[in-house]
Design a protein around this motif. Structure first.
Motif, short mmCIF file in Angstrom:
data_model
loop_
_atom_site.label_atom_id
_atom_site.label_comp_id
_atom_site.label_asym_id
_atom_site.label_seq_id
_atom_site.Cartn_x
_atom_site.Cartn_y
_atom_site.Cartn_z
N CYS A 72 67.34 15.70 60.65
CA CYS A 72 68.24 16.44 59.76
C CYS A 72 68.89 17.60 60.51
O CYS A 72 68.37 18.08 61.51
CB CYS A 72 67.48 16.98 58.56
N HIS A 74 71.02 21.20 59.17
CA HIS A 74 71.65 22.05 58.15
C HIS A 74 71.21 23.48 58.39
O HIS A 74 70.27 23.74 59.14
CB HIS A 74 71.27 21.60 56.74
N ALA A 78 70.25 25.61 53.05
CA ALA A 78 70.17 24.27 52.47
C ALA A 78 68.74 23.71 52.47
O ALA A 78 68.51 22.61 51.96
CB ALA A 78 71.10 23.33 53.22
N ALA A 79 67.78 24.44 53.02
CA ALA A 79 66.42 23.91 53.16
C ALA A 79 65.79 23.56 51.81
O ALA A 79 65.17 22.50 51.68
CB ALA A 79 65.53 24.91 53.91
N ASP A 81 67.26 22.68 49.02
CA ASP A 81 67.90 21.47 48.51
C ASP A 81 67.45 20.23 49.28
O ASP A 81 67.12 19.21 48.67
CB ASP A 81 69.42 21.61 48.57
N GLU A 82 67.39 20.33 50.60
CA GLU A 82 66.96 19.19 51.42
C GLU A 82 65.56 18.74 51.04
O GLU A 82 65.32 17.56 50.78
CB GLU A 82 66.99 19.58 52.91
N ARG A 85 65.34 17.18 47.53
CA ARG A 85 65.90 15.82 47.51
C ARG A 85 64.86 14.81 48.01
O ARG A 85 64.71 13.73 47.44
CB ARG A 85 67.15 15.74 48.38
N LEU A 160 69.82 12.25 51.53
CA LEU A 160 70.07 13.17 52.65
C LEU A 160 71.44 12.92 53.27
O LEU A 160 72.14 13.87 53.64
CB LEU A 160 68.96 13.03 53.70
N ALA A 163 74.20 14.36 51.01
CA ALA A 163 74.29 15.82 51.10
C ALA A 163 74.79 16.30 52.46
O ALA A 163 75.06 17.48 52.64
CB ALA A 163 72.91 16.43 50.82
N TYR A 165 72.97 16.09 55.25
CA TYR A 165 71.84 16.62 56.00
C TYR A 165 71.30 15.65 57.05
O TYR A 165 70.70 16.08 58.03
CB TYR A 165 70.67 16.99 55.08
N LEU A 166 71.50 14.36 56.83
CA LEU A 166 70.95 13.38 57.76
C LEU A 166 71.76 13.41 59.04
O LEU A 166 72.97 13.26 59.04
CB LEU A 166 70.98 11.98 57.13
#
Length: 169
Positions: A72, A74, A78-79, A81-82, A85, A160, A163, A165-166
């Motif tokens: 990931c 970000h 954003a942690a 939210d990540e 999820r 992910l 969003a 993040y991936l």
């Protein structure tokens, strides 16, 4: 009581408890310092006992479940939210790892299983004025994710990805 006897008692307590046991709780039960228990846990691990540190304390590792590593990227904002999820898609966040230019691989054991665990972790991070490991590496990090079914892993990767993040570069 000898160190060996104390470690046997810790092993027995972990084997019979249905809840995680904190080092402080074990220390009170055994009449020793918290740091002595932490050292005993390290010795037990070094001798092959699979002990997991959770936000709630120590517990014995459960039966192996499938795991996957996701990469990931970000910012710190954003942690929450990540991680939320991942949990909501059915995953368990086992750890976080970064590749540091000086120290090499740095790993933090997390064992986050519920959204409540995520909030507890983030609350402790804020209270202790801590920093995420990913802040050391421009937001790039990996998580080992536990899951039960292939569909859960697919859902985790999809949320992910959605969003942003991936990291799939």
């Amino acid at each position: 009581m000898t160190g060996s006897e104390r470690r046997d008692q810790i092993r027995a307590a972990l084997s019979t408890s249905t809840d995680a046991l904190s080092a402080t709780t074990l220390a009170h039960q055994l009449g020793v310092s918290r740091q002595t228990v932490v050292g005993d846990i390290s010795l037990l691990r070094a001798n092959g006992l699979r002990i997991v540190a959770t936000l709630h304390g120590y517990e014995l590792a459960t039966a192996d479940q499938p795991t996957a590593i996701v990469v990931c990227r970000h910012g710190a904002a954003a942690a929450l939210d990540e991680m939320t999820r991942i949990i909501q898609a059915g995953g368990v966040i086992k750890d976080v790892t970064v590749e540091h230019p000086l120290y090499g691989r740095l790993r933090g054991e997390l064992e986050l299983r519920t959204v409540g665990d995520v909030h507890l972790f983030m609350g402790r991070l804020k209270k202790q004025h801590g920093h995420l490991l990913s802040e050391l590496t421009d937001g790039i990090h990996t998580h080992t994710i536990g899951y039960q079914t292939a569909a859960q892993l697919t859902a985790i990767q999809a949320t992910l990805r959605t969003a942003g993040y991936l990291y799939e570069n």
